[in-house]
Motif scaffolding. Structure first.
Motif, PDB file in Angstrom:
ATOM      1  N   VAL A  15       0.857  -1.189   0.000  1.00  0.00           N
ATOM      2  CA  VAL A  15       0.000   0.000   0.000  1.00  0.00           C
ATOM      3  C   VAL A  15       0.892   1.238   0.000  1.00  0.00           C
ATOM      4  O   VAL A  15       1.777   1.380   0.842  1.00  0.00           O
ATOM      5  N   PRO A  16       0.687   2.168  -0.951  1.00  0.00           N
ATOM      6  CA  PRO A  16       1.519   3.373  -1.000  1.00  0.00           C
ATOM      7  C   PRO A  16       1.328   4.262   0.230  1.00  0.00           C
ATOM      8  O   PRO A  16       0.240   4.329   0.799  1.00  0.00           O
ATOM      9  N   ARG A  17       2.381   4.954   0.607  1.00  0.00           N
ATOM     10  CA  ARG A  17       2.337   5.835   1.779  1.00  0.00           C
ATOM     11  C   ARG A  17       1.294   6.940   1.635  1.00  0.00           C
ATOM     12  O   ARG A  17       0.754   7.408   2.633  1.00  0.00           O
ATOM     13  N   GLU A  18       1.052   7.399   0.425  1.00  0.00           N
ATOM     14  CA  GLU A  18       0.106   8.501   0.229  1.00  0.00           C
ATOM     15  C   GLU A  18      -1.358   8.080   0.316  1.00  0.00           C
ATOM     16  O   GLU A  18      -2.256   8.910   0.232  1.00  0.00           O
ATOM     17  N   ALA A  19      -1.621   6.791   0.528  1.00  0.00           N
ATOM     18  CA  ALA A  19      -3.010   6.323   0.664  1.00  0.00           C
ATOM     19  C   ALA A  19      -3.575   6.767   2.005  1.00  0.00           C
ATOM     20  O   ALA A  19      -2.975   6.535   3.048  1.00  0.00           O
ATOM     21  N   SER A  20      -4.740   7.410   1.963  1.00  0.00           N
ATOM     22  CA  SER A  20      -5.414   7.772   3.216  1.00  0.00           C
ATOM     23  C   SER A  20      -6.552   6.803   3.508  1.00  0.00           C
ATOM     24  O   SER A  20      -7.067   6.768   4.622  1.00  0.00           O
TER      25      SER A  20
ATOM     26  N   PRO B  54      -5.931   8.596  -2.204  1.00  0.00           N
ATOM     27  CA  PRO B  54      -5.230   9.647  -1.471  1.00  0.00           C
ATOM     28  C   PRO B  54      -6.140  10.477  -0.564  1.00  0.00           C
ATOM     29  O   PRO B  54      -5.660  11.212   0.277  1.00  0.00           O
ATOM     30  N   ALA B  55      -7.443  10.345  -0.751  1.00  0.00           N
ATOM     31  CA  ALA B  55      -8.413  11.097   0.046  1.00  0.00           C
ATOM     32  C   ALA B  55      -9.691  10.272   0.135  1.00  0.00           C
ATOM     33  O   ALA B  55      -9.932   9.399  -0.700  1.00  0.00           O
ATOM     34  N   PRO B  56     -10.519  10.538   1.142  1.00  0.00           N
ATOM     35  CA  PRO B  56     -11.796   9.824   1.229  1.00  0.00           C
ATOM     36  C   PRO B  56     -12.608   9.985  -0.056  1.00  0.00           C
ATOM     37  O   PRO B  56     -12.602  11.038  -0.681  1.00  0.00           O
ATOM     38  N   VAL B  57     -13.270   8.928  -0.430  1.00  0.00           N
ATOM     39  CA  VAL B  57     -14.049   8.914  -1.658  1.00  0.00           C
ATOM     40  C   VAL B  57     -15.534   8.888  -1.312  1.00  0.00           C
ATOM     41  O   VAL B  57     -15.934   8.313  -0.306  1.00  0.00           O
TER      42      VAL B  57
END
Length: 148
Positions: A37-42, A116-119
């Motif tokens: 999982v990429p670090r930029e995933a929120s 990267p942000a809530p969807v």
């Protein structure tokens, strides 16, 4: 950059989904695990669809958004506390396993999206619309295909 990978201890890619996962079985979601999982995933989103459903329309078996990106998987029949479980094509919230096969194995695609942000996705969404929103917003994604 490490790419995400999705796997299951219950089946390998392109193998048959266990009968307990089907509607005629226990209708239990399979255990899944992931890495990279990429670090930029929120948050993460998990979707399972049957693109070749007998009706000719895609079949949404499962859609969960808001999964904590620090998680590394989900146990069979469980979700992630704090996540949002959407309605499947059967009109039920949560996992809705494949229905009885007509003898021809059909693919069911599990996709994991790193966001990267809530969807924001409507509660009643088509598989195509959900896939489009998630793919457009994801920083990475991976898939695992099962047959049933």
């Amino acid at each position: 950059m490490t790419r995400m990978e999705l796997s299951s201890p219950a089946f390998r890619g392109r193998d048959r989904l266990p009968p307990r996962c089907a509607r005629a079985g226990d209708n239990t979601s399979p255990p899944l695990s992931w890495t990279g999982v990429p670090r930029e995933a929120s948050e993460l989103a998990l979707m399972c669809e049957g693109p070749d459903a007998p009706s000719g329309e895609g079949l949404l078996l499962w859609l969960v958004t808001g999964i904590d990106p620090r998680r590394t998987g989900l146990a069979a029949g469980t979700g992630d506390p704090g996540s949002h479980v959407h309605r499947n094509s059967y009109g039920e919230a949560g996992w809705g396993g494949p229905d009885a096969s007509d003898g021809e194995p059909r693919p069911y695609v599990f996709r994991l999206y790193a966001l990267p942000a809530p969807v924001s996705i409507p509660h009643d969404v088509s598989p195509d619309a959900a896939h489009q929103v998630l793919a457009d917003q994801s920083v990475d994604q991976c898939e695992l295909v099962a047959l049933y």
